[in-house]
Each structure stands twice: as structure tokens, then as C-alpha cells.
Design a protein around this motif. Structure first.
Motif, PDB file in Angstrom:
ATOM      1  N   ILE A 266      -0.103  11.874  45.969  1.00 52.43           N
ATOM      2  CA  ILE A 266      -0.899  13.071  46.262  1.00 52.43           C
ATOM      3  C   ILE A 266      -1.340  13.066  47.723  1.00 52.43           C
ATOM      4  N   ARG A 267      -1.739  11.912  48.244  1.00 47.96           N
ATOM      5  CA  ARG A 267      -2.129  11.819  49.657  1.00 47.96           C
ATOM      6  C   ARG A 267      -0.945  12.178  50.574  1.00 47.96           C
ATOM      7  N   GLU A 268       0.255  11.798  50.173  1.00 48.01           N
ATOM      8  CA  GLU A 268       1.439  12.164  50.955  1.00 48.01           C
ATOM      9  C   GLU A 268       1.642  13.679  50.964  1.00 48.01           C
ATOM     10  N   ILE A 269       1.382  14.328  49.861  1.00 46.09           N
ATOM     11  CA  ILE A 269       1.462  15.789  49.811  1.00 46.09           C
ATOM     12  C   ILE A 269       0.397  16.386  50.733  1.00 46.09           C
ATOM     13  N   PHE A 270      -0.832  15.837  50.684  1.00 44.21           N
ATOM     14  CA  PHE A 270      -1.891  16.289  51.596  1.00 44.21           C
ATOM     15  C   PHE A 270      -1.425  16.182  53.050  1.00 44.21           C
ATOM     16  N   ALA A 271      -0.819  15.045  53.402  1.00 41.78           N
ATOM     17  CA  ALA A 271      -0.362  14.818  54.785  1.00 41.78           C
ATOM     18  C   ALA A 271       0.724  15.816  55.170  1.00 41.78           C
ATOM     19  N   GLN A 272       1.653  16.093  54.268  1.00 39.46           N
ATOM     20  CA  GLN A 272       2.725  17.055  54.554  1.00 39.46           C
ATOM     21  C   GLN A 272       2.163  18.465  54.710  1.00 39.46           C
ATOM     22  N   LEU A 273       1.174  18.812  53.909  1.00 42.69           N
ATOM     23  CA  LEU A 273       0.535  20.128  54.045  1.00 42.69           C
ATOM     24  C   LEU A 273      -0.191  20.232  55.386  1.00 42.69           C
ATOM     25  N   GLU A 274      -0.856  19.153  55.781  1.00 40.65           N
ATOM     26  CA  GLU A 274      -1.539  19.138  57.076  1.00 40.65           C
ATOM     27  C   GLU A 274      -0.527  19.279  58.222  1.00 40.65           C
ATOM     28  N   GLN A 275       0.632  18.616  58.100  1.00 38.92           N
ATOM     29  CA  GLN A 275       1.676  18.732  59.125  1.00 38.92           C
ATOM     30  C   GLN A 275       2.168  20.167  59.248  1.00 38.92           C
ATOM     31  N   ARG A 276       2.058  20.937  58.189  1.00 40.41           N
ATOM     32  CA  ARG A 276       2.464  22.347  58.220  1.00 40.41           C
ATOM     33  C   ARG A 276       1.342  23.253  58.739  1.00 40.41           C
ATOM     34  N   GLY A 277       0.227  22.656  59.142  1.00 39.68           N
ATOM     35  CA  GLY A 277      -0.851  23.419  59.751  1.00 39.68           C
ATOM     36  C   GLY A 277      -1.989  23.789  58.819  1.00 39.68           C
ATOM     37  N   PHE A 278      -1.968  23.298  57.598  1.00 37.69           N
ATOM     38  CA  PHE A 278      -3.052  23.597  56.659  1.00 37.69           C
ATOM     39  C   PHE A 278      -4.208  22.632  56.862  1.00 37.69           C
ATOM     40  N   PRO A 279      -5.418  23.004  56.420  1.00 36.10           N
ATOM     41  CA  PRO A 279      -6.580  22.122  56.606  1.00 36.10           C
ATOM     42  C   PRO A 279      -6.371  20.744  55.968  1.00 36.10           C
TER      43      PRO A 279
ATOM     44  N   VAL B  96      -4.496  30.965  51.009  1.00 37.61           N
ATOM     45  CA  VAL B  96      -4.202  30.431  49.676  1.00 37.61           C
ATOM     46  C   VAL B  96      -2.769  30.741  49.222  1.00 37.61           C
ATOM     47  N   PRO B  97      -2.255  31.967  49.372  1.00 35.45           N
ATOM     48  CA  PRO B  97      -0.867  32.207  48.943  1.00 35.45           C
ATOM     49  C   PRO B  97       0.147  31.339  49.688  1.00 35.45           C
ATOM     50  N   ASP B  98      -0.036  31.167  50.993  1.00 34.15           N
ATOM     51  CA  ASP B  98       0.869  30.322  51.772  1.00 34.15           C
ATOM     52  C   ASP B  98       0.735  28.849  51.372  1.00 34.15           C
ATOM     53  N   TYR B  99      -0.468  28.433  51.054  1.00 33.02           N
ATOM     54  CA  TYR B  99      -0.715  27.057  50.631  1.00 33.02           C
ATOM     55  C   TYR B  99       0.014  26.784  49.311  1.00 33.02           C
ATOM     56  N   LEU B 100      -0.106  27.709  48.372  1.00 31.63           N
ATOM     57  CA  LEU B 100       0.590  27.571  47.087  1.00 31.63           C
ATOM     58  C   LEU B 100       2.105  27.517  47.290  1.00 31.63           C
ATOM     59  N   HIS B 101       2.614  28.367  48.159  1.00 32.15           N
ATOM     60  CA  HIS B 101       4.054  28.388  48.444  1.00 32.15           C
ATOM     61  C   HIS B 101       4.510  27.058  49.057  1.00 32.15           C
ATOM     62  N   ALA B 102       3.729  26.536  49.988  1.00 36.27           N
ATOM     63  CA  ALA B 102       4.069  25.257  50.617  1.00 36.27           C
ATOM     64  C   ALA B 102       4.035  24.133  49.586  1.00 36.27           C
ATOM     65  N   MET B 103       3.049  24.149  48.693  1.00 35.90           N
ATOM     66  CA  MET B 103       3.004  23.125  47.643  1.00 35.90           C
ATOM     67  C   MET B 103       4.263  23.185  46.780  1.00 35.90           C
ATOM     68  N   ASP B 104       4.680  24.397  46.437  1.00 36.31           N
ATOM     69  CA  ASP B 104       5.903  24.546  45.635  1.00 36.31           C
ATOM     70  C   ASP B 104       7.111  23.936  46.339  1.00 36.31           C
ATOM     71  N   GLU B 105       7.182  24.113  47.651  1.00 36.88           N
ATOM     72  CA  GLU B 105       8.304  23.562  48.420  1.00 36.88           C
ATOM     73  C   GLU B 105       8.249  22.041  48.532  1.00 36.88           C
TER      74      GLU B 105
END
Length: 177
Positions: free
Chosen positions: A20-33, A129-138
Motif C-alpha cells: 500500500i505504501r508503494e501505491i502511495f509513493a506511485q500516486l505521489e510521483q504522479r503529482g497527487f498529495p 478525486v476522479p483523477d485519483y480514482l483513475h490513477a489507482m485503477d491504473e
């Protein structure tokens, strides 16, 4: 000083937390909080937890730990400017009954209700939120579907104290005092 409430919560094994922390890091790399919370599943929370809630959790949770929870979807909590994105989880009947019983004793809760979830995005601006959900799906493997609640704790963020209530492999027999 933390403004977070006290919690009765379920912890995941280190390998699942790390995923889960790795997913957090990947989301942050995409510019999310940045997400800094320790992955966990909350059973109930309150500004100050009533002692009878903690006692009930210590009595009920050892019988249901470890427990498998299955990811069944995503959910968005909140109706204002900041929202929370989480994975909606399905628990065993036994864990569900225990969690609802514990929550029912908490005067700060909404009664015998429990929505098992794993927070993936805390206090996100509503417009992302919609972009965050989309990024999580990817980013998230479709194989990451099950989580193991292997420990239950009473956590007090003000003092950063944690009281172990149940852990996989614990002797669940209690002495009758």
C-alpha cells in the motif's frame, strides 16, 4: 499535537502495508498529495475512547484475528471540499458481528454500524478525486484483493500509545478474574 481521534483498529502484515505504501509513493510521483497514514482498518473511533469499548474489543477481537478482508470496490467519504478515497472491504460474518458490537458500545459512534474500508487517499481536494480514482485503477494490480487483519489495537494518537488487543497466534483464553 495530533487532532486525530482514538481508534480501535486492525493492522495488516508488513508486506501488505508495504504494498500500500508503494501505491502511495506511485500516486505521489504522479503529482497527487502525499499519503502518510499507516495502512489500517478502523473499527470505531472517538475523541476519547470509553473504557468499556476497549474492554469489549479486548474480549471480542481475539476470536476473529486473523481475519481476511476482501477488496470489493472503492468509496468516497465526505461531501465538502476535502474528501477521502478508500477501498471498500468485505469482512467475514464473525468479524462484522464483533465490529458492530464494539461500535454499538461507543457513545461517539453511529450505533451498531461498520463500513470496513482501507483509506487510500486522505483529505483530498474534491476536484482531484476522479483523477485519483483513475490513477489507482491504473496502478493497482487486480490481484491485490485480499488483506489480512492480523492484529487489533487500541491506538491513542495524542500520546502515540498503542495497546495490543489481539494478534494472530495469541492465546485467546482469558483468565476469569
Amino acid at each position: 499535537m495530533s487532532r486525530s481521534p482514538e481508534n480501535i483498529l486492525l493492522r495488516l502484515p508488513e508486506a501488505q502495508e508495504q504494498s500500500i505504501r508503494e501505491i502511495f509513493a506511485q500516486l505521489e510521483q504522479r503529482g497527487f498529495p502525499r499519503q502518510q497514514q499507516t495502512p489500517h482498518i478502523t473499527i470505531t473511533f472517538a475523541p476519547a475512547m470509553a473504557p468499556e469499548v476497549v474492554a469489549s474489543a479486548a474480549e471480542l477481537l481475539p476470536a476473529v484475528i486473523p481475519s481476511t478482508l476482501t477488496r470489493v470496490g472503492a468509496v468516497v467519504f465526505g461531501t465538502k471540499r476535502k474528501q477521502t478515497v478508500a477501498w471498500l472491504l468485505e469482512a467475514s460474518d464473525e468479524l462484522e458481528i464483533a465490529a458492530r458490537s464494539i461500535s454499538a458500545l461507543n457513545p461517539a459512534s453511529r450505533g451498531a454500524r461498520w463500513t470496513p474500508h482501507l483509506t487510500m487517499g486522505l483529505r483530498l481536494p474534491r476536484d482531484i478525486v476522479p483523477d485519483y480514482l483513475h490513477a489507482m485503477d491504473e496502478l493497482v494490480s487486480p490481484h491485490l484483493k485480499e488483506f489480512t487483519a492480523f492484529r487489533a489495537e487500541y491506538y491513542r494518537p495524542q500520546s502515540q500509545e498503542s495497546l495490543l488487543l489481539a494478534e494472530s497466534g495469541m492465546d485467546v483464553r482469558r483468565s476469569q478474574a
